[in-house]
Design a protein around this motif. Structure first.
Motif, PDB file in Angstrom:
ATOM      1  N   GLN A   1       0.823  -1.208   0.000  1.00 56.90           N
ATOM      2  CA  GLN A   1       0.000   0.000   0.000  1.00 56.90           C
ATOM      3  C   GLN A   1       0.862   1.265   0.000  1.00 56.90           C
ATOM      4  O   GLN A   1       0.354   2.368   0.188  1.00 56.90           O
ATOM      5  CB  GLN A   1      -0.930   0.013   1.210  1.00 56.90           C
TER       6      GLN A   1
ATOM      7  N   ARG B   1     -13.914 -10.255  -4.092  1.00 54.46           N
ATOM      8  CA  ARG B   1     -13.917  -8.892  -4.606  1.00 54.46           C
ATOM      9  C   ARG B   1     -13.185  -7.995  -3.613  1.00 54.46           C
ATOM     10  O   ARG B   1     -13.378  -8.112  -2.399  1.00 54.46           O
ATOM     11  CB  ARG B   1     -15.344  -8.376  -4.807  1.00 54.46           C
ATOM     12  N   THR B   2     -12.353  -7.101  -4.134  1.00 59.56           N
ATOM     13  CA  THR B   2     -11.584  -6.213  -3.268  1.00 59.56           C
ATOM     14  C   THR B   2     -12.197  -4.815  -3.242  1.00 59.56           C
ATOM     15  O   THR B   2     -13.099  -4.494  -4.014  1.00 59.56           O
ATOM     16  CB  THR B   2     -10.136  -6.077  -3.771  1.00 59.56           C
ATOM     17  N   SER B   3     -11.663  -3.995  -2.359  1.00 65.07           N
ATOM     18  CA  SER B   3     -11.931  -2.566  -2.391  1.00 65.07           C
ATOM     19  C   SER B   3     -11.188  -1.983  -3.597  1.00 65.07           C
ATOM     20  O   SER B   3     -10.524  -2.723  -4.339  1.00 65.07           O
ATOM     21  CB  SER B   3     -11.428  -1.911  -1.107  1.00 65.07           C
ATOM     22  N   ARG B   4     -11.280  -0.672  -3.796  1.00 64.67           N
ATOM     23  CA  ARG B   4     -10.512  -0.052  -4.863  1.00 64.67           C
ATOM     24  C   ARG B   4      -9.032  -0.361  -4.654  1.00 64.67           C
ATOM     25  O   ARG B   4      -8.479  -0.121  -3.574  1.00 64.67           O
ATOM     26  CB  ARG B   4     -10.733   1.459  -4.871  1.00 64.67           C
TER      27      ARG B   4
ATOM     28  N   HIS C   1      -5.071  -0.255  -4.664  1.00 64.48           N
ATOM     29  CA  HIS C   1      -3.958   0.696  -4.713  1.00 64.48           C
ATOM     30  C   HIS C   1      -2.888   0.101  -5.606  1.00 64.48           C
ATOM     31  O   HIS C   1      -2.273  -0.912  -5.269  1.00 64.48           O
ATOM     32  CB  HIS C   1      -3.391   0.945  -3.314  1.00 64.48           C
TER      33      HIS C   1
ATOM     34  N   ASP D   1     -15.412   1.189 -10.707  1.00 62.27           N
ATOM     35  CA  ASP D   1     -15.073   1.957  -9.508  1.00 62.27           C
ATOM     36  C   ASP D   1     -13.668   1.684  -9.003  1.00 62.27           C
ATOM     37  O   ASP D   1     -13.285   2.139  -7.924  1.00 62.27           O
ATOM     38  CB  ASP D   1     -16.086   1.688  -8.397  1.00 62.27           C
TER      39      ASP D   1
ATOM     40  N   THR E   1     -12.458  -1.224  -8.145  1.00 64.88           N
ATOM     41  CA  THR E   1     -12.367  -2.506  -7.443  1.00 64.88           C
ATOM     42  C   THR E   1     -12.102  -3.609  -8.464  1.00 64.88           C
ATOM     43  O   THR E   1     -12.248  -3.398  -9.673  1.00 64.88           O
ATOM     44  CB  THR E   1     -13.667  -2.806  -6.684  1.00 64.88           C
TER      45      THR E   1
ATOM     46  N   GLY F   1      -5.503  -4.657  -2.553  1.00 67.20           N
ATOM     47  CA  GLY F   1      -6.823  -4.163  -2.182  1.00 67.20           C
ATOM     48  C   GLY F   1      -7.373  -5.002  -1.047  1.00 67.20           C
ATOM     49  O   GLY F   1      -7.072  -6.199  -0.941  1.00 67.20           O
ATOM     50  N   LYS F   2      -8.171  -4.390  -0.190  1.00 70.18           N
ATOM     51  CA  LYS F   2      -8.760  -5.117   0.929  1.00 70.18           C
ATOM     52  C   LYS F   2      -9.877  -6.026   0.413  1.00 70.18           C
ATOM     53  O   LYS F   2     -10.690  -5.632  -0.419  1.00 70.18           O
ATOM     54  CB  LYS F   2      -9.319  -4.143   1.962  1.00 70.18           C
TER      55      LYS F   2
ATOM     56  N   LEU G   1     -13.294  -7.507   0.391  1.00 68.73           N
ATOM     57  CA  LEU G   1     -14.598  -7.073   0.896  1.00 68.73           C
ATOM     58  C   LEU G   1     -15.655  -8.163   0.832  1.00 68.73           C
ATOM     59  O   LEU G   1     -16.482  -8.284   1.734  1.00 68.73           O
ATOM     60  CB  LEU G   1     -15.089  -5.859   0.096  1.00 68.73           C
ATOM     61  N   ARG G   2     -15.641  -8.939  -0.247  1.00 69.77           N
ATOM     62  CA  ARG G   2     -16.660  -9.971  -0.444  1.00 69.77           C
ATOM     63  C   ARG G   2     -16.016 -11.265  -0.908  1.00 69.77           C
ATOM     64  O   ARG G   2     -14.988 -11.252  -1.592  1.00 69.77           O
ATOM     65  CB  ARG G   2     -17.684  -9.519  -1.489  1.00 69.77           C
TER      66      ARG G   2
END
Length: 383
Positions: A141, A268-271, A273, A311, A313, A343-344, A346-347
């Motif tokens: 990150q 699925r990740t966050s946006r 980096h 977005d 992700t 990316g974090k 998320l799902r």
């Protein structure tokens, strides 16, 4: 943790490099400053050492406004005039050390696709020569600006060679130090007791993922991570955490370490980096890209396909189902030796166990429907 803050000063026509060694210790922070003059000049270097109480926050890397990825950069900025930060992480960059000091600062434009409109040589984060000690996972990150001003002296060395250097310089305390694999600020303390010092217990139930039977109780779902063994009183056989329901406080468990409920191939990740290109050109062009990822330090890299969303992700589809994926962890992406970013999570997609149950129900439903229609062997449906 050892930080080395580098300054380039000038003394007449002679270049002088000022090195500040900052060592964060329990009893305080010690700063050692050495004036190292250019090669070929008579050595008149001087040094001083002092203890600076209250500076441990800065050196040990408390989160800053820019997030943990900017700790190196913010450290250099707070020490006014610093040209670079050298740290003991096992990692490399695409810049040579001298190039770090020769570059000019260029502020990066903001925006999702900012790199498409930017003309400059990006700095890439590369894996260390010692693949076992590689720490790019923890640097995934880091910002481009911070990476430009960071040196990794150990990146091209193996841990054994570093120990050899320590032995030659009689740094016996370094040689005697044991490898640290746990959470550094927890140490040898019981993890559950440590967490419950900061969070109130939230009692819940251990529930079998197979038959929904209640097997026992626990003090809080947040004390467990997917894949770990659950200590359930009264049960001799091992059970493993496969799902958690934070709303109800239930922890779902399965009876085997390789139970299909632990395996998934989609997340699925966050946006994301992206360190060098944001996003990579191949991913923008094709909307999909093959690479590798990991979500734990030192785990084997997993081949995968990324699908880019509007977005920023991404959907990550693993070539083979992976054990114990967990929301909140970071998926870190690699292409060859390069760490692309992260990316974090998320799902998560459905587990192999859920898919198996779905197929079984579908098969039973299909067979029941066929029996109801009275279709026998050799008889197809009426058109």
């Amino acid at each position: 943790m050892l930080w080395i803050i580098l300054f380039h000063l000038s003394e007449g026509k002679e270049a002088v490099k000022m090195i500040i060694l900052c060592i964060s210790l329990k009893e305080g922070t010690f700063w050692q400053c050495d004036m190292v003059r250019s090669p070929g000049r008579k050595s008149t270097s001087s040094s001083w050492t002092t203890q600076v109480p209250g500076q441990a926050r800065l050196i040990s890397g408390e989160p800053t406004a820019g997030g943990p990825e900017d700790r190196c950069g913010s450290l250099a900025r707070e020490l006014k005039g610093a040209d670079a930060v050298a740290t003991g992480h096992y990692a490399r960059t695409s810049l040579e050390d001298e190039e770090v000091f020769q570059q000019k600062h260029v502020k990066r434009p903001e925006g999702l696709f900012r790199n498409r409109f930017e003309v400059r040589n990006v700095v890439r984060l590369l894996q260390a020569a010692d693949s076992f000690k590689d720490q790019t996972f923890f640097l995934s990150q880091v910002s481009q600006d911070a990476l430009r001003r960071t040196l990794f002296p150990l990146g091209g060395l193996t841990k054994d060679f570093v120990k050899k250097i320590a032995a030659e310089n009689r740094l016996h305390h370094v040689l005697q130090k044991k490898e640290s694999m746990g959470i550094c600020f927890v140490g040898k303390r019981n993890f559950e007791n440590f967490i419950l010092q900061y969070l109130q217990p939230r009692p819940g139930k251990f529930i079998s993922i197979e038959d929904s039977k209640v097997l026992g109780t626990h003090k809080g779902w947040f004390l467990y991570t997917l894949g770990q063994r659950a200590k359930i009183g009264g049960l001799r056989e091992p059970w493993y955490v496969v799902e958690k329901d934070g709303a109800k406080g239930d922890v779902f468990v399965a009876p085997r370490t390789d139970h299909p409920a632990l395996y998934r191939d989609l997340l699925r990740t966050s946006r994301v980096h992206w360190i060098a290109e944001e996003p990579p050109a191949a991913l923008v062009r094709d909307k999909m890209m093959e690479c590798h990822f990991r979500f734990r330090h030192q785990m084997a890299l997993v081949p995968c396909v990324l699908t880019l969303n509007q977005d920023g992700t991404v959907w990550v589809t693993a070539v083979k189902a992976v054990r114990a994926l967990a929301p909140g962890q970071f998926a870190v992406f690699y292409k060859g030796d390069e760490c692309l970013g992260s990316g974090k999570i998320l799902r998560l997609g459905p587990s192999a166990y859920t898919l198996q149950k779905g197929k079984s129900k579908s098969r039973v439903a299909t067979e029941g429907s066929s029996d109801g229609l009275g279709n026998g062997p050799g008889l197809g449906p009426t058109l």
